[in-house]
Structure formats: structure tokens, C-alpha cells
Design an enzyme around this catalytic site. Structure first.
Site, PDB file in Angstrom:
ATOM      1  N   ALA A   1      -5.486   0.295 -69.296  1.00 13.71           N
ATOM      2  CA  ALA A   1      -4.685   0.349 -68.241  1.00 13.71           C
ATOM      3  C   ALA A   1      -3.950  -0.937 -67.979  1.00 13.71           C
ATOM      4  O   ALA A   1      -3.818  -1.899 -68.783  1.00 13.71           O
ATOM      5  CB  ALA A   1      -5.539   0.404 -66.984  1.00 13.71           C
TER       6      ALA A   1
ATOM      7  N   GLY B   1      -9.154   2.307 -70.448  1.00  6.50           N
ATOM      8  CA  GLY B   1      -8.691   3.560 -70.164  1.00  6.50           C
ATOM      9  C   GLY B   1      -8.017   4.251 -71.364  1.00  6.50           C
ATOM     10  O   GLY B   1      -7.983   5.567 -70.930  1.00  6.50           O
TER      11      GLY B   1
ATOM     12  N   GLU C   1     -10.975   6.216 -72.348  1.00  3.46           N
ATOM     13  CA  GLU C   1     -11.192   7.089 -71.410  1.00  3.46           C
ATOM     14  C   GLU C   1     -10.278   8.326 -71.523  1.00  3.46           C
ATOM     15  O   GLU C   1     -10.900   9.637 -71.486  1.00  3.46           O
ATOM     16  CB  GLU C   1     -11.073   6.682 -69.869  1.00  3.46           C
ATOM     17  CG  GLU C   1     -12.473   5.553 -69.767  1.00  3.46           C
ATOM     18  CD  GLU C   1     -12.246   4.809 -68.439  1.00  3.46           C
ATOM     19  OE1 GLU C   1     -13.452   4.919 -67.678  1.00  3.46           O
ATOM     20  OE2 GLU C   1     -11.147   4.413 -68.149  1.00  3.46           O
TER      21      GLU C   1
ATOM     22  N   GLU D   1     -14.057  -3.784 -70.020  1.00  2.43           N
ATOM     23  CA  GLU D   1     -13.936  -3.977 -68.309  1.00  2.43           C
ATOM     24  C   GLU D   1     -14.922  -5.074 -67.938  1.00  2.43           C
ATOM     25  O   GLU D   1     -14.540  -5.879 -67.009  1.00  2.43           O
ATOM     26  CB  GLU D   1     -13.946  -2.482 -67.961  1.00  2.43           C
ATOM     27  CG  GLU D   1     -12.792  -1.782 -67.995  1.00  2.43           C
ATOM     28  CD  GLU D   1     -12.899  -0.769 -69.084  1.00  2.43           C
ATOM     29  OE1 GLU D   1     -12.107   0.132 -69.187  1.00  2.43           O
ATOM     30  OE2 GLU D   1     -13.724  -0.985 -69.855  1.00  2.43           O
TER      31      GLU D   1
END
Length: 259
Positions: A65, A110, A113, A133
């Protein structure tokens, strides 16, 4: 289809969607929104039977992200961003057409993901993966803690999530996070080969298989079997079922019409 951060090409019933924020293609709110929108459009298009999702360049599929956006958000703002990402990933996961992730480089946070939300994953041998993270004082918020454990089990999932260490495409293959590993120059051809095969399959049957697998993974066995029976009935009611069975009897290649 005009998008700021996505490129899309449609050929031979295959849509290739490329995340275009070089050099590492980070995901921000705008990208999440565009992913939701383009997937909705492709789902409605009769010209598209299969989708490939990849990143621009050789360095990254998606390197996580966009930290530059996240660092300036308060709790309300980050939860809004999280809900937007969840909508995009769920849209991809539950799309009625198969989605193949062609992982060309880094798939971190992300980005991993996003790949896990796709149906199938092919990785370049140069691709690297991680959930970093926890080292940033946060946790995955785009489904990583849930989708990962369904693939690798809780023990391995906790190892990858707790330590956040980078791992190779070969280990991703061993853990069944990816289906196949190829040389970088073979990545898109390999993804297109799979997509072409899928594009020739009867669309309703593929949709019912995906629905049965996805929905069945979240319930007990008996409930899953009930879901499968319903999906089986829906597939059996199609014209393509008649064509498929008749072609088998006549020893010829079937011609599916998508209904």
C-alpha cells in the site's frame, strides 16, 4: 475504459489489466477504486471471458500500500481506505470470471493480498513475497490474515505474518501460494496460455465452480455439499451442458455459447 493508474488491453476474450504506478506500483485509494470499477466493467463485458492482473515494469507486481497516503491518515481515514481496499479485493475474489495474477516482481503487503484475491497465481522466478506490516507497527488489512491461512495453514501463516521476512517464488510455490513459477520473459505468455484455455471453457460452468469453491470454503462440509448441488443444477440447466455432453458422445470439440 480510461483510468489514471490502470492499463487494460482486451484480445481474444482475455483482458490484461496492468497496475501502472511505476516503479513499484503502490496501492492507494484511487487504485482500489479503479480496480473495483474496471472489474465491474469487465464482468459485464461479453468480450471478456478471463482476466490477467499484473504490474507495470520488472521491479514490482505491487510493493504494498501507498505509505505516503497512509502516514497522513487518522483512524477514521485509514478505516475508510481499508474498506475501499476490501471492496476491491472482494470484487476480484468473487468475480464471475477467472482472474489470474501474473506476479512479475515484488508482491509485498497489500500486493500479496491482491494476488491472494485472484483465482490463480503465476510468478516470475525473480518475484519476491512478504507481509512486512508488523515491522511497521500495523497488521495486514486487506485480507492477508484470512486468505493466507486458508492456503498455507495457521502455523505457516503466523510464521510469515509474525516475522515479515521476504521469501522467494520457489518457496511461494512450495507453500502453494502460487501455482507456477516461470522465467520473467515467459510470465505473460504463460498467463495468457492459461487464460486462453479458460476463455474456451463454458462460462456458466466456470462461474459455478468458482462459486462452489469460494462459498464452500467458508462453511461446514454438509453446507458446502448443498452449495455444490445448487451450482451443479445451475450448470446442468444450460445449453452448454447439452452441447458438452453431445460433443463427448459424437467425439468432437464442443462449441460453447455461454448460456
Amino acid at each position: 475504459m480510461n483510468y489514471e493508474f490502470l492499463l487494460c488491453e482486451i484480445e481474444n476474450k482475455i483482458a490484461t489489466v496492468m497496475i501502472n504506478r511505476p516503479p513499484v506500483n503502490p496501492l492507494n485509494t484511487a487504485v482500489f477504486q479503479e480496480l473495483s470499477q474496471i472489474m465491474s466493467e469487465l464482468e459485464q463485458s461479453d468480450e471478456v471471458h478471463a482476466i490477467i492482473l499484473t504490474g507495470n515494469g520488472e521491479k514490482a507486481f505491487v510493493a504494498g500500500a501507498d505509505i505516503n497516503e497512509m502516514v497522513n491518515l487518522d483512524t477514521v481515514g485509514i478505516m475508510d481506505m481499508n474498506l475501499t481496499s476490501r471492496k476491491a479485493f472482494s470484487k476480484i475474489e468473487n468475480l464471475t470470471k477467472p482472474v489470474i495474477a501474473a506476479i512479475n516482481g515484488l508482491a509485498l503487503g497489500g500486493g500479496l493480498e491482491l494476488a491472494l484475491a485472484c483465482d490463480l497465481r503465476i510468478a516470475s522466478e525473480k518475484a519476491k513475497f512478504a507481509f512486512p506490516e508488523v515491522g511497521l507497527g500495523i497488521i495486514p488489512g486487506g485480507g492477508g490474515t484470512q486468505r493466507l491461512q486458508k492456503i498455507v495453514g495457521q502455523g505457516i501463516a503466523k510464521e510469515l505474518l509474525y516475522f515479515g521476512e521476504m521469501f522467494t517464488a520457489e518457496r511461494a510455490l512450495q507453500l502453494q501460494i502460487v501455482n507456477k513459477v516461470v522465467a520473467l520473459e515467459e510470465l505473460l505468455p504463460a498467463a495468457k496460455e492459461w487464460a486462453e484455455k479458460l476463455a474456451q471453457k463454458p462460462p456458466v460452468a466456470l462461474r459455478m465452480v468458482k462459486l462452489a469453491v469460494n462459498s464452500g470454503s467458508n462453511v461446514d462440509l454438509e453446507s458446502g455439499l448443498t452449495i455444490e448441488t445448487s451450482c451443479f443444477g445451475n450448470a446442468f440447466a444450460t445449453e452448454d451442458r447439452k452441447e458438452g455432453l453431445q460433443a463427448f458422445i459424437e467425439k468432437r470439440k464442443p462449441t460453447f455459447i455461454g448460456r
